[in-house]
Every structure is written in structure tokens, then in C-alpha cells.
Design a protein around this motif. Structure first.
Motif, PDB file in Angstrom:
ATOM      1  N   UNK A  36       0.832  -1.197   0.000  1.00  0.00           N
ATOM      2  CA  UNK A  36       0.000   0.000   0.000  1.00  0.00           C
ATOM      3  C   UNK A  36       0.869   1.250   0.000  1.00  0.00           C
ATOM      4  N   UNK A  37       0.375   2.359  -0.569  1.00  0.00           N
ATOM      5  CA  UNK A  37       1.101   3.610  -0.407  1.00  0.00           C
ATOM      6  C   UNK A  37       1.140   3.990   1.069  1.00  0.00           C
ATOM      7  N   UNK A  38       2.307   4.378   1.530  1.00  0.00           N
ATOM      8  CA  UNK A  38       2.484   4.728   2.936  1.00  0.00           C
ATOM      9  C   UNK A  38       3.935   4.611   3.317  1.00  0.00           C
ATOM     10  N   UNK A  39       4.225   4.754   4.586  1.00  0.00           N
ATOM     11  CA  UNK A  39       5.612   4.653   5.014  1.00  0.00           C
ATOM     12  C   UNK A  39       5.801   4.955   6.479  1.00  0.00           C
ATOM     13  N   UNK A  40       7.057   5.196   6.808  1.00  0.00           N
ATOM     14  CA  UNK A  40       7.470   5.407   8.196  1.00  0.00           C
ATOM     15  C   UNK A  40       7.188   6.839   8.644  1.00  0.00           C
ATOM     16  N   UNK A  41       6.852   7.006   9.920  1.00  0.00           N
ATOM     17  CA  UNK A  41       6.569   8.356  10.428  1.00  0.00           C
ATOM     18  C   UNK A  41       7.831   9.193  10.595  1.00  0.00           C
ATOM     19  N   UNK A  42       7.654  10.480  10.437  1.00  0.00           N
ATOM     20  CA  UNK A  42       8.673  11.453  10.808  1.00  0.00           C
ATOM     21  C   UNK A  42       8.525  11.682  12.316  1.00  0.00           C
ATOM     22  N   UNK A  43       9.556  12.180  12.984  1.00  0.00           N
ATOM     23  CA  UNK A  43       9.440  12.431  14.434  1.00  0.00           C
ATOM     24  C   UNK A  43       8.228  13.305  14.758  1.00  0.00           C
ATOM     25  N   UNK A  44       7.416  12.842  15.720  1.00  0.00           N
ATOM     26  CA  UNK A  44       6.267  13.604  16.180  1.00  0.00           C
ATOM     27  C   UNK A  44       4.998  13.451  15.361  1.00  0.00           C
ATOM     28  N   UNK A  45       5.048  12.725  14.244  1.00  0.00           N
ATOM     29  CA  UNK A  45       3.863  12.550  13.411  1.00  0.00           C
ATOM     30  C   UNK A  45       2.938  11.471  13.976  1.00  0.00           C
ATOM     31  N   UNK A  46       1.655  11.707  13.849  1.00  0.00           N
ATOM     32  CA  UNK A  46       0.674  10.671  14.157  1.00  0.00           C
ATOM     33  C   UNK A  46       0.575   9.746  12.939  1.00  0.00           C
ATOM     34  N   UNK A  47       0.021   8.547  13.102  1.00  0.00           N
ATOM     35  CA  UNK A  47      -0.166   7.681  11.936  1.00  0.00           C
ATOM     36  C   UNK A  47      -0.993   8.343  10.833  1.00  0.00           C
ATOM     37  N   UNK A  48      -2.018   9.078  11.212  1.00  0.00           N
ATOM     38  CA  UNK A  48      -2.859   9.762  10.216  1.00  0.00           C
ATOM     39  C   UNK A  48      -2.035  10.797   9.431  1.00  0.00           C
ATOM     40  N   UNK A  49      -1.215  11.570  10.135  1.00  0.00           N
ATOM     41  CA  UNK A  49      -0.359  12.567   9.469  1.00  0.00           C
ATOM     42  C   UNK A  49       0.652  11.885   8.560  1.00  0.00           C
ATOM     43  N   UNK A  50       1.209  10.780   9.025  1.00  0.00           N
ATOM     44  CA  UNK A  50       2.164  10.021   8.207  1.00  0.00           C
ATOM     45  C   UNK A  50       1.494   9.546   6.927  1.00  0.00           C
ATOM     46  N   UNK A  51       0.296   8.990   7.051  1.00  0.00           N
ATOM     47  CA  UNK A  51      -0.418   8.475   5.885  1.00  0.00           C
ATOM     48  C   UNK A  51      -0.661   9.575   4.850  1.00  0.00           C
ATOM     49  N   UNK A  52      -1.119  10.730   5.300  1.00  0.00           N
ATOM     50  CA  UNK A  52      -1.394  11.846   4.384  1.00  0.00           C
ATOM     51  C   UNK A  52      -0.105  12.284   3.683  1.00  0.00           C
ATOM     52  N   UNK A  53       0.975  12.443   4.434  1.00  0.00           N
ATOM     53  CA  UNK A  53       2.250  12.886   3.847  1.00  0.00           C
ATOM     54  C   UNK A  53       2.791  11.854   2.858  1.00  0.00           C
ATOM     55  N   UNK A  54       2.791  10.596   3.250  1.00  0.00           N
ATOM     56  CA  UNK A  54       3.344   9.554   2.385  1.00  0.00           C
ATOM     57  C   UNK A  54       2.554   9.400   1.091  1.00  0.00           C
ATOM     58  N   UNK A  55       1.235   9.500   1.167  1.00  0.00           N
ATOM     59  CA  UNK A  55       0.402   9.416  -0.036  1.00  0.00           C
ATOM     60  C   UNK A  55       0.736  10.563  -0.984  1.00  0.00           C
ATOM     61  N   UNK A  56       0.910  11.751  -0.436  1.00  0.00           N
ATOM     62  CA  UNK A  56       1.278  12.907  -1.265  1.00  0.00           C
ATOM     63  C   UNK A  56       2.635  12.674  -1.920  1.00  0.00           C
ATOM     64  N   UNK A  57       3.610  12.217  -1.135  1.00  0.00           N
ATOM     65  CA  UNK A  57       4.965  12.017  -1.656  1.00  0.00           C
ATOM     66  C   UNK A  57       5.038  10.887  -2.674  1.00  0.00           C
ATOM     67  N   UNK A  58       4.351   9.776  -2.405  1.00  0.00           N
ATOM     68  CA  UNK A  58       4.524   8.585  -3.227  1.00  0.00           C
ATOM     69  C   UNK A  58       3.662   8.536  -4.482  1.00  0.00           C
ATOM     70  N   UNK A  59       2.446   9.067  -4.412  1.00  0.00           N
ATOM     71  CA  UNK A  59       1.561   8.972  -5.587  1.00  0.00           C
ATOM     72  C   UNK A  59       0.955  10.319  -5.976  1.00  0.00           C
ATOM     73  N   UNK A  60       1.399  11.397  -5.345  1.00  0.00           N
ATOM     74  CA  UNK A  60       0.964  12.740  -5.718  1.00  0.00           C
ATOM     75  C   UNK A  60      -0.485  13.052  -5.394  1.00  0.00           C
TER      76      UNK A  60
END
Length: 136
Positions: A36-60
């Protein structure tokens, strides 16, 4: 002396469906398994924030965090790190997207979760053994 306990790799990822009920999967450059699109969290990120960021980075895809519905947290062998487990916090998202491979993503594929073997690709254990069964 026993082996040290190695904690799992934490990730957050998102399930997107197309109009045929297939699930979007991605393959990272230099790897052989789709996940699935997604990945590891940055320091201080919640899982929801990580998911949003990774989706933007990986599939635009720009998705709203409020559009994510928790599916569950699952543990499985890591796809790309031998001897490690991955603990994935998985969300579903009903927002329509037009994914394009970006960042480290080399390829995307839509997979029917009811018949994943039909796709003819290798899937990450987390996706194949945990997420697809959880989708029903």
C-alpha cells in the motif's frame, strides 16, 4: 545470552479502491513486492499525518486527513527488511485519486483483494496476509 528483542518497523498506509473494487498498490524502486502507499513516520507525526504525507509524496494525491477511516493495526513480516516485522496502521480512503508514481515509487498496480493472485505480482506479507483479509 538471548538475542535482543527487535521492535517492529512502524508504518502508516492507505487503502484506495477504484470503481471496480481493486486496491491501489505500489512498488518501491529496487524492490520486488507491491504494498500500500504509505511509510514510516517522521518524528512527532501521528499515523494519520504520516499516511497523508506519504500518499502525497509517493503517488501525488492530496487527501484530507479527515477522509481517512481506520481499518486496523496489523503485524506481519517486513517485505523489504529481512528478519524484521512491520506494524502497519492502515486506513481506508474513499476520496477519488489519480495516482502517479513519484519519489521512490517505480510502479503502481490495481489488485482485486478477493483474487490477488490474478494480478500476477508479488505482494508484501502485510497486504496479502492481513489487510486484504480485513477488507472482507
Amino acid at each position: 545470552m538471548s538475542d535482543p528483542i527487535i521492535s517492529p518497523i512502524h508504518v502508516a498506509a492507505v487503502v484506495f479502491h477504484d470503481d471496480r473494487g481493486r486496491v491501489l498498490t505500489v512498488r518501491k524502486r529496487g524492490t520486488g513486492r507491491f504494498m500500500l502507499p504509505g511509510g514510516k513516520p517522521e518524528p512527532g507525526e501521528t499515523p494519520r499525518e504520516t499516511a497523508v504525507r506519504e500518499v502525497r509524496e509517493e503517488i501525488g494525491a492530496l487527501i484530507d486527513a479527515s477522509s481517512l477511516t481506520p481499518l486496523g493495526t496489523f503485524l506481519a513480516p517486513a517485505a523489504n527488511e529481512a528478519g524484521r516485522d512491520v506494524e502497519g496502521t492502515i486506513f481506508t480512503c474513499e476520496e477519488p485519486i489519480s495516482p502517479q508514481p513519484a519519489a521512490e515509487i517505480e510502479e503502481i498496480a490495481w489488485v482485486d483483494p478477493r483474487n490477488p493472485a490474478d494480478a500476477g505480482i508479488d505482494l508484501a506479507p502485510l497486504l496479502e496476509m492481513k489487510v486484504f483479509p480485513a477488507l472482507g
